[in-house]
Design a protein around this motif. Sequence first.
Motif, PDB file in Angstrom:
ATOM      1  N   SER A   9       0.821  -1.197   0.000  1.00 57.78           N
ATOM      2  CA  SER A   9       0.000   0.000   0.000  1.00 57.78           C
ATOM      3  C   SER A   9       0.859   1.252   0.000  1.00 57.78           C
ATOM      4  O   SER A   9       0.498   2.249  -0.604  1.00 57.78           O
ATOM      5  N   ARG A  10       2.010   1.199   0.689  1.00 57.79           N
ATOM      6  CA  ARG A  10       2.919   2.341   0.653  1.00 57.79           C
ATOM      7  C   ARG A  10       3.395   2.602  -0.777  1.00 57.79           C
ATOM      8  O   ARG A  10       3.488   3.748  -1.206  1.00 57.79           O
ATOM      9  N   LYS A  11       3.694   1.538  -1.502  1.00 58.32           N
ATOM     10  CA  LYS A  11       4.097   1.710  -2.898  1.00 58.32           C
ATOM     11  C   LYS A  11       2.967   2.339  -3.706  1.00 58.32           C
ATOM     12  O   LYS A  11       3.200   3.209  -4.541  1.00 58.32           O
ATOM     13  N   ARG A  12       1.754   1.891  -3.446  1.00 61.78           N
ATOM     14  CA  ARG A  12       0.611   2.452  -4.161  1.00 61.78           C
ATOM     15  C   ARG A  12       0.429   3.932  -3.820  1.00 61.78           C
ATOM     16  O   ARG A  12       0.100   4.745  -4.688  1.00 61.78           O
ATOM     17  N   GLN A  13       0.663   4.280  -2.552  1.00 63.69           N
ATOM     18  CA  GLN A  13       0.549   5.664  -2.127  1.00 63.69           C
ATOM     19  C   GLN A  13       1.589   6.537  -2.831  1.00 63.69           C
ATOM     20  O   GLN A  13       1.279   7.639  -3.297  1.00 63.69           O
ATOM     21  N   ILE A  14       2.810   6.039  -2.925  1.00 62.88           N
ATOM     22  CA  ILE A  14       3.866   6.801  -3.593  1.00 62.88           C
ATOM     23  C   ILE A  14       3.522   7.018  -5.061  1.00 62.88           C
ATOM     24  O   ILE A  14       3.612   8.124  -5.593  1.00 62.88           O
ATOM     25  N   ILE A  15       3.114   5.930  -5.722  1.00 57.68           N
ATOM     26  CA  ILE A  15       2.784   6.027  -7.146  1.00 57.68           C
ATOM     27  C   ILE A  15       1.651   7.024  -7.368  1.00 57.68           C
ATOM     28  O   ILE A  15       1.712   7.871  -8.268  1.00 57.68           O
TER      29      ILE A  15
END
Length: 439
Positions: A9-15
């Motif tokens: 989810s952190r990766k999704r937030q960054i993207i």
Amino acid sequence: MKRAHKPVSRKRQIIAAVIGNTLEWYDFIVYGFMTGIISKLFFPADGNEFISLLMATATFGVGFFMRPVGGVLLGIYADRKGRKAAMQLIMAIMALVSLLIACAPPYAAIGIAAPLLIVIARLLQGFATGGEYASATAFLVETAPANQRGLYGSWQLVGQMLAILGGAGMGALITHNLDQGQLEAWGWRLPFLVGLLIAPVGLWIRRYMDETEAFVEATPTAADPVGLSGQLQQNHRHILLTIGLTIPGTAAFYVLLVNMPAYVHRQFGLPLDQAFAIQMLAVAWMTLLIPLSGALSDRIGRRPLLLWPYFGLLLLVYPGFSWLAAAPSIERLLVVQLLFCTMLGLSYGPAPTAVSELFPVKVRSTGVSIGYNLAVMIFGGFAPFIVTWLAGSTGSPIAPVYYLLVSTALGVLACYFLPRGRAVTGDELTAIPLSQPPH
């Protein structure tokens, strides 16, 4: 555990944050790339191209008067309603601005109303982007694990660099494939239409972002300084430090990145499409450096990765411009821009997190917005105007040097007051005390 805090989810937030940030800044930056053409169509001055260009670059700067206003109001909004809500509102405003500029009739069609439309559009752009930097940075830093805030915060500047790449790419594409008549008739509108078409993508992406846990857990109280007067009173030293740390980056951003292709075309006669291509290569290199520098700042601290690149730029800018002016060529432009962008890329990595860590969660967007946008308004917004005026009044082909020397020296001085040591750690970011300069 909330989905927003799983690694995936952190990766999704960054993207989501980076894509939205890229689209947001693309709309703002592309005006700078099209200034030369807009000056002829919307700001005619009885055949005096220099006066027309000054008026267009001044209009570029007009939007920066609204940056502090938008920064404060949208910063307060982000601190009260959430980072996500503010970022959605900002994207909607920028979509409206793209529509306004893309459809604006030129001076020949509607007279004085034409430049007024451009001025209104720039004011709205300034208002929206005034809140973007602080809101997006706060979102990224608060989403990050405690030991990776430098890396996560650096993605804010990666988004801006991708926007420059997109704007320079569009500039290179249309200037290479269209003649001057086609550019002035309709070609200059294409970059703005592209921004308008992709705006719904940014709105959709930001709709599905999760609010940060740090913001959700920071319950406001009656004593919280969420207003402007409270910020100035309780965090004035942090605000002043944010201004000082921002000055070199914002001056270099608009002189070396946004204005450089048009400047070398006017001053040295270098082909505009090739200048855009060089800009893309240099900015692509810088974009790779930014997250690496941000990650390194998590290990050795923010201060050295701001101080030494600023000092390096201070030493390089005069000989670099002088060497280019002595025998202007695309090859020399590439070397100079790669050197400058190396220094900028190293300093841009830790910069967003460094200023965010100066403020507590409850007032982070407001505090960063005030300091950042005051610096951008004073030293960034009118940088193209000042550089153009200096070049025209002094006749010096290296006029940007003097402006960059002053702004970079101020940044080196500000680094002295930035706390030494490694990055802030812990489960909750708090304000860093600035009771005295570091020893």
